[in-house]
Design an enzyme around this catalytic site. Structure first.
Site, PDB file in Angstrom:
ATOM      1  CG  HIS A 139     -10.174  -4.024   8.015  1.00 22.08           C
ATOM      2  ND1 HIS A 139      -9.318  -4.615   8.917  1.00 22.08           N
ATOM      3  CD2 HIS A 139     -11.236  -4.858   7.896  1.00 22.08           C
ATOM      4  CE1 HIS A 139      -9.844  -5.754   9.335  1.00 22.08           C
ATOM      5  NE2 HIS A 139     -11.004  -5.927   8.729  1.00 22.08           N
ATOM      6  CG  ASN A 147      -6.407   0.873   9.367  1.00 20.59           C
ATOM      7  OD1 ASN A 147      -5.275   0.541   8.982  1.00 20.59           O
ATOM      8  ND2 ASN A 147      -7.275  -0.004   9.830  1.00 20.59           N
ATOM      9  CG  LEU A 170      -1.850   3.249  16.539  1.00 20.39           C
ATOM     10  CD1 LEU A 170      -2.099   4.031  15.251  1.00 20.39           C
ATOM     11  CD2 LEU A 170      -0.481   3.584  17.111  1.00 20.39           C
ATOM     12  CG  ASP A 179      -9.843  -3.083  12.074  1.00 18.63           C
ATOM     13  OD1 ASP A 179      -8.951  -2.303  11.721  1.00 18.63           O
ATOM     14  OD2 ASP A 179      -9.633  -4.282  12.324  1.00 18.63           O
ATOM     15  CD  GLU A 182     -15.900   1.224  19.518  1.00 16.51           C
ATOM     16  OE1 GLU A 182     -16.286   0.117  19.097  1.00 16.51           O
ATOM     17  OE2 GLU A 182     -16.665   2.154  19.772  1.00 16.51           O
ATOM     18  CG  ASN A 205      -2.193  -0.831   0.919  1.00 15.61           C
ATOM     19  OD1 ASN A 205      -3.046  -0.446   0.121  1.00 15.61           O
ATOM     20  ND2 ASN A 205      -2.290  -1.994   1.548  1.00 15.61           N
ATOM     21  NE  ARG A 232      -1.089  -0.705  23.698  1.00 13.88           N
ATOM     22  CZ  ARG A 232      -1.090  -1.555  22.678  1.00 13.88           C
ATOM     23  NH1 ARG A 232      -0.979  -1.117  21.449  1.00 13.88           N
ATOM     24  NH2 ARG A 232      -1.219  -2.857  22.873  1.00 13.88           N
TER      25      ARG A 232
HETATM   26  C1  GRF Z   1      -3.338  -4.980   3.865  1.00 13.12           C
HETATM   27  O1  GRF Z   1      -4.134  -6.071   3.526  1.00 13.12           O
HETATM   28  C2  GRF Z   1      -4.133  -4.011   4.695  1.00 13.12           C
HETATM   29  O2  GRF Z   1      -5.490  -4.019   4.414  1.00 13.12           O
HETATM   30  C3  GRF Z   1      -3.902  -4.530   6.082  1.00 13.12           C
HETATM   31  O3  GRF Z   1      -2.568  -4.980   6.090  1.00 13.12           O
HETATM   32  C4  GRF Z   1      -2.182  -5.328   4.769  1.00 13.12           C
HETATM   33  C5  GRF Z   1      -0.942  -4.541   4.475  1.00 13.12           C
HETATM   34  O4  GRF Z   1      -0.353  -4.922   3.290  1.00 13.12           O
HETATM   35  N1  GRF Z   1      -4.181  -3.488   7.045  1.00 13.12           N
HETATM   36  P1  GRF Z   1       0.902  -4.111   2.734  1.00 13.12           P
HETATM   37  O5  GRF Z   1       1.979  -4.128   3.830  1.00 13.12           O
HETATM   38  O6  GRF Z   1       0.470  -2.730   2.382  1.00 13.12           O
HETATM   39  O7  GRF Z   1       1.358  -4.913   1.543  1.00 13.12           O
END
Ligand code: GRF
Length: 240
Positions: A133, A131, A117, A169, A167, A38, A89
């Site tokens: 998900h 984020n 976090l 996700d 919370e 990503n 933490r």
């Molecule tokens: C992805 O599937 C994302 O949705 C999740 O962790 C994974 C990260 O993949 N939160 P990358 O490190 O970006 O390849």
């Protein structure tokens, strides 16, 4: 409960700093723990001129995260902050906050960052943490979302980009993309299909923020760009 507007029920007006970046680059801090595909999608979108942002720093809690190699390849500051080196933490998060602030980060982008976090961190960047998900939230939060989807037998799953609240996700949803789940799917196959959509929608969501087009009202995101990008909001199984 939330650091976002949902708890107050108040409509937030477009806040200054978002729109302040309309004519310049939004400074990003990207947090990773692993492969960083990503992160790569965000870098590629910036390079193509589709994302008006600049990655100021990439931070990993793991020194072996391949995403660090990707960052360094582009000359991006890549910092390792191993959570195990900290006694609590809060101490770990204080170092994260310091690093992000030192690099003048305006939007924190979680890209496969595998640490929860706490409110302490979230309150340092109110409505400024995104984020991604690998499921259509609110379905299948937590780890192994793709496995959960297969075990539940859903026909459609996908990816969700959301603002982070206190919370897991859970925060206001910015955009989603759907993909089909096939009867003979494997976790690997479904994950790859979802990941391809993640790479498409994460840069788009960040760009909407950079353009000051996202408002949070009653826990929901109002996207002032929705009419311009109807196809970006939902990808139907037929076209996946
Ligand atoms: C992805 O599937 C994302 O949705 C999740 O962790 C994974 C990260 O993949 N939160 P990358 O490190 O970006 O390849």
């Amino acid at each position: 409960m939330l650091s976002l507007s949902a708890s107050s029920g108040q409509a937030l007006s477009k806040h200054e700093p978002q729109s302040a970046y309309m004519n310049s680059s939004l400074p990003l801090g990207v947090l990773i723990s692993g492969s960083g595909t990503n992160l790569q999608a965000i870098i590629d979108a910036i390079e193509r001129g589709e994302l008006t942002a600049a990655i100021r720093v990439v931070v990993s809690n793991r020194s072996d995260a391949y995403g660090l190699t990707r960052a360094r390849r582009y000359g991006l500051p890549a910092v390792v902050i191993p959570h195990k080196d900290f006694s609590s933490r809060e101490a770990f998060e204080a170092e994260l906050i310091r690093t992000l602030q030192d690099h003048n980060v305006e939007l924190v982008v979680l890209a496969g960052f595998m640490r929860l976090l706490s409110p302490f961190f979230i309150r340092a960047f109110p409505q400024r943490i995104m984020n991604i998900h690998p499921a259509l939230l609110p379905a299948f939060p937590g780890t192994h979302a793709q496995r959960q989807a297969l075990e539940r037998g859903v026909r459609i799953s996908g990816a969700t980009v959301h603002f982070v609240d206190e919370e897991m996700d859970h925060g206001p949803i910015i955009t989603q993309a759907a993909v089909p789940v096939y009867p003979d799917d494997t976790e690997k196959g479904l994950s790859a299909r979802i990941l391809a959509q993640e790479h498409r929608i994460y840069p788009q969501a960040i760009q909407l923020f950079a353009e000051g087009r996202l408002e949070i009202c009653d826990g929901k995101v109002i996207n002032h760009n929705e009419a311009r990008f109807p196809a970006a909001t939902l990808r139907s199984p037929e076209s996946a």
